[in-house]
Design a protein around this motif. Sequence first.
Motif, PDB file in Angstrom:
ATOM      1  N   PRO A   1       0.709  -1.387  -0.176  1.00 41.56           N
ATOM      2  CA  PRO A   1       0.024   0.057   0.088  1.00 41.56           C
ATOM      3  C   PRO A   1       0.801   1.040   0.013  1.00 41.56           C
ATOM      4  CG  PRO A   1       0.127  -1.075   2.201  1.00 41.56           C
ATOM      5  CD  PRO A   1       0.872  -1.869   1.403  1.00 41.56           C
ATOM      6  N   ALA A   2       0.473   2.519  -0.404  1.00 44.59           N
ATOM      7  CA  ALA A   2       1.185   3.687  -0.383  1.00 44.59           C
ATOM      8  C   ALA A   2       1.592   4.057   0.825  1.00 44.59           C
ATOM      9  CB  ALA A   2       0.270   4.752  -1.196  1.00 44.59           C
ATOM     10  N   ARG A   3       0.680   3.927   1.923  1.00 46.79           N
ATOM     11  CA  ARG A   3       0.964   4.411   3.125  1.00 46.79           C
ATOM     12  C   ARG A   3       0.331   3.544   4.079  1.00 46.79           C
ATOM     13  NH1 ARG A   3       4.196   7.738   6.234  1.00 46.79           N
ATOM     14  NH2 ARG A   3       4.858   8.654   4.494  1.00 46.79           N
ATOM     15  N   PRO A   4       0.942   2.290   4.411  1.00 52.31           N
ATOM     16  CA  PRO A   4       0.052   1.238   5.382  1.00 52.31           C
ATOM     17  C   PRO A   4      -0.061   2.179   6.826  1.00 52.31           C
ATOM     18  CG  PRO A   4       2.284   0.745   5.033  1.00 52.31           C
ATOM     19  CD  PRO A   4       1.986   1.747   4.106  1.00 52.31           C
ATOM     20  N   ARG A   5      -1.016   1.916   7.549  1.00 47.25           N
ATOM     21  CA  ARG A   5      -1.175   2.357   8.842  1.00 47.25           C
ATOM     22  C   ARG A   5      -0.971   1.291   9.924  1.00 47.25           C
ATOM     23  NH1 ARG A   5      -6.312   5.583   9.582  1.00 47.25           N
ATOM     24  NH2 ARG A   5      -5.459   6.014  11.551  1.00 47.25           N
ATOM     25  N   LEU A   6      -1.091   0.119   9.623  1.00 51.84           N
ATOM     26  CA  LEU A   6      -1.086  -1.201  10.608  1.00 51.84           C
ATOM     27  C   LEU A   6      -0.405  -2.461   9.958  1.00 51.84           C
ATOM     28  CD1 LEU A   6      -3.392  -1.802  13.368  1.00 51.84           C
ATOM     29  CD2 LEU A   6      -2.798  -3.806  12.008  1.00 51.84           C
ATOM     30  N   ILE A   7       0.506  -2.957  10.880  1.00 50.98           N
ATOM     31  CA  ILE A   7       1.288  -4.386  10.307  1.00 50.98           C
ATOM     32  C   ILE A   7       0.531  -5.337  11.421  1.00 50.98           C
ATOM     33  CG2 ILE A   7       3.337  -5.674  10.339  1.00 50.98           C
ATOM     34  CD1 ILE A   7       4.652  -2.947   9.433  1.00 50.98           C
ATOM     35  N   ALA A   8      -0.092  -6.312  10.549  1.00 50.70           N
ATOM     36  CA  ALA A   8      -0.668  -7.265  11.642  1.00 50.70           C
ATOM     37  C   ALA A   8       0.168  -8.772  11.468  1.00 50.70           C
ATOM     38  CB  ALA A   8      -2.034  -7.810  11.547  1.00 50.70           C
TER      39      ALA A   8
ATOM     40  N   ASP B 117      -7.769  -1.712   3.727  1.00 53.21           N
ATOM     41  CA  ASP B 117      -6.697  -1.272   2.824  1.00 53.21           C
ATOM     42  C   ASP B 117      -5.455  -0.790   3.268  1.00 53.21           C
ATOM     43  OD1 ASP B 117      -8.313  -2.223   0.779  1.00 53.21           O
ATOM     44  OD2 ASP B 117      -9.027  -0.191   0.178  1.00 53.21           O
ATOM     45  N   GLU B 118      -5.576  -0.264   4.556  1.00 53.39           N
ATOM     46  CA  GLU B 118      -4.327   0.329   5.107  1.00 53.39           C
ATOM     47  C   GLU B 118      -3.612  -0.792   6.014  1.00 53.39           C
ATOM     48  OE1 GLU B 118      -5.487   4.803   5.947  1.00 53.39           O
ATOM     49  OE2 GLU B 118      -6.914   3.200   7.060  1.00 53.39           O
ATOM     50  N   VAL B 119      -3.936  -2.113   5.927  1.00 52.67           N
ATOM     51  CA  VAL B 119      -3.425  -3.040   6.868  1.00 52.67           C
ATOM     52  C   VAL B 119      -2.468  -4.003   5.959  1.00 52.67           C
ATOM     53  CG1 VAL B 119      -3.895  -5.300   8.200  1.00 52.67           C
ATOM     54  CG2 VAL B 119      -5.263  -3.011   8.401  1.00 52.67           C
ATOM     55  N   VAL B 120      -1.333  -4.290   6.495  1.00 52.69           N
ATOM     56  CA  VAL B 120      -0.485  -5.317   5.970  1.00 52.69           C
ATOM     57  C   VAL B 120      -0.307  -6.609   6.852  1.00 52.69           C
ATOM     58  CG1 VAL B 120       1.798  -5.836   4.973  1.00 52.69           C
ATOM     59  CG2 VAL B 120       0.652  -3.682   4.743  1.00 52.69           C
ATOM     60  N   ALA B 121      -0.705  -7.655   6.446  1.00 50.98           N
ATOM     61  CA  ALA B 121      -0.951  -8.726   7.303  1.00 50.98           C
ATOM     62  C   ALA B 121       0.419  -9.886   6.773  1.00 50.98           C
ATOM     63  CB  ALA B 121      -2.263  -9.469   7.316  1.00 50.98           C
TER      64      ALA B 121
ATOM     65  N   MET C  52      -7.517 -13.748   8.105  1.00 50.74           N
ATOM     66  CA  MET C  52      -6.665 -12.256   8.378  1.00 50.74           C
ATOM     67  C   MET C  52      -6.040 -11.821   7.200  1.00 50.74           C
ATOM     68  SD  MET C  52      -3.892 -11.423  11.466  1.00 50.74           S
ATOM     69  CE  MET C  52      -2.590 -12.316  10.610  1.00 50.74           C
ATOM     70  N   LEU C  53      -5.406 -12.912   6.551  1.00 50.95           N
ATOM     71  CA  LEU C  53      -4.912 -12.559   5.156  1.00 50.95           C
ATOM     72  C   LEU C  53      -5.662 -12.168   3.957  1.00 50.95           C
ATOM     73  CD1 LEU C  53      -2.074 -15.537   5.254  1.00 50.95           C
ATOM     74  CD2 LEU C  53      -2.035 -13.187   5.887  1.00 50.95           C
ATOM     75  N   THR C  54      -6.774 -12.918   4.198  1.00 50.01           N
ATOM     76  CA  THR C  54      -7.911 -12.409   2.917  1.00 50.01           C
ATOM     77  C   THR C  54      -8.333 -10.964   3.194  1.00 50.01           C
ATOM     78  OG1 THR C  54      -9.452 -13.735   3.827  1.00 50.01           O
ATOM     79  CG2 THR C  54      -8.254 -14.515   2.093  1.00 50.01           C
ATOM     80  N   TRP C  55      -8.658 -10.667   4.509  1.00 51.28           N
ATOM     81  CA  TRP C  55      -9.304  -9.566   4.889  1.00 51.28           C
ATOM     82  C   TRP C  55      -8.368  -8.376   4.853  1.00 51.28           C
ATOM     83  CZ3 TRP C  55      -7.901  -5.937   8.718  1.00 51.28           C
ATOM     84  CH2 TRP C  55      -8.890  -4.865   9.132  1.00 51.28           C
ATOM     85  N   ALA C  56      -7.230  -8.246   4.958  1.00 46.70           N
ATOM     86  CA  ALA C  56      -6.223  -7.195   4.922  1.00 46.70           C
ATOM     87  C   ALA C  56      -5.931  -6.976   3.470  1.00 46.70           C
ATOM     88  CB  ALA C  56      -4.769  -7.752   5.329  1.00 46.70           C
ATOM     89  N   GLY C  57      -5.669  -5.622   3.298  1.00 48.05           N
ATOM     90  CA  GLY C  57      -5.602  -4.967   1.786  1.00 48.05           C
ATOM     91  C   GLY C  57      -4.446  -5.619   1.207  1.00 48.05           C
ATOM     92  N   THR C  58      -3.447  -5.677   1.961  1.00 46.28           N
ATOM     93  CA  THR C  58      -1.972  -6.385   1.563  1.00 46.28           C
ATOM     94  C   THR C  58      -1.580  -7.562   2.440  1.00 46.28           C
ATOM     95  OG1 THR C  58      -1.254  -4.386   0.847  1.00 46.28           O
ATOM     96  CG2 THR C  58       0.294  -6.049   0.799  1.00 46.28           C
TER      97      THR C  58
END
Length: 288
Positions: free
Chosen positions: A17-24, A230-234, A244-250
Amino acid sequence: MTSTRGSVPAPDTSPLPARPRLIATDLDGTLLHDDKSVSDRTIAALERAEEAGIEVFFVTGRPARWMDVVSAHVHGHGMAICANGAAVVDLHSGGKLLTARPLDRAVALDVVGALRDAAPGTTFAVEQTTGINYEPTYPAFVQDPGATIATAEKLLRSDGTDDGAPVLKLLAHHPELTPDGFLALARTVAGDRATLTRSSPTALLEISGLGVSKASTLALCCAERSISSDEVVAFGDMPNDLEMLTWAGTSYAMGNAHPDVLAAASGRTVTNNEDGVAVVIEQILARL
């Protein structure tokens, strides 16, 4: 948990994502090395991510009492999602329970009966907010020497055999079935009553309340922070990470991941022992 599949490097064209806000990130088989350590490279990457304004959530099947492996590396909020989404805890306060999404005891008893009928030889453990208890023939937990040993039926009936604390999840073990085969069978006979998944290389199932998963609890935590998927990378490696992986945008499957995880994630990184999570975090920070 990790498997023995070959590693695949994360290419420069990995989706980010251009600017992720959260890493899970999952822990076992994902963030942690096989010896359960966190590498210096990963520690540095997590710290740099938080300094860049990206929150980091540990999202794991582990109970809060087993979070000492990463509690020293939590910055910012200090929250972690444990027990596959059944508990949200504050690691800054020694694993204090903030939110519980329990498994109803009557439902758990129904699931126990269904699995005993469908897969004779199944044994059970009951994970509560206060600790774990298990049946006499269930594989013993060396980390929990004070567990109560009794049948699942007695452990779940709140008749004085336990403290009546909320049940976070039910564990079911079979000594002979294959892990994926046991999961498929269990979902057939009990999937309408509970969420069933697995994260172990053995035939060990993790059973939560219907609709409770890493993804659903992560979504609730993100909604509280006005963070969109869309702001989450998992990151993950096993079937309990799939939602979780299918919910996260990336999302990234580890190079050692289960085939279903490799197929579901939008990207792939190297193995947990090669610091696959740190590799991607470094790429994210380089692109900011």
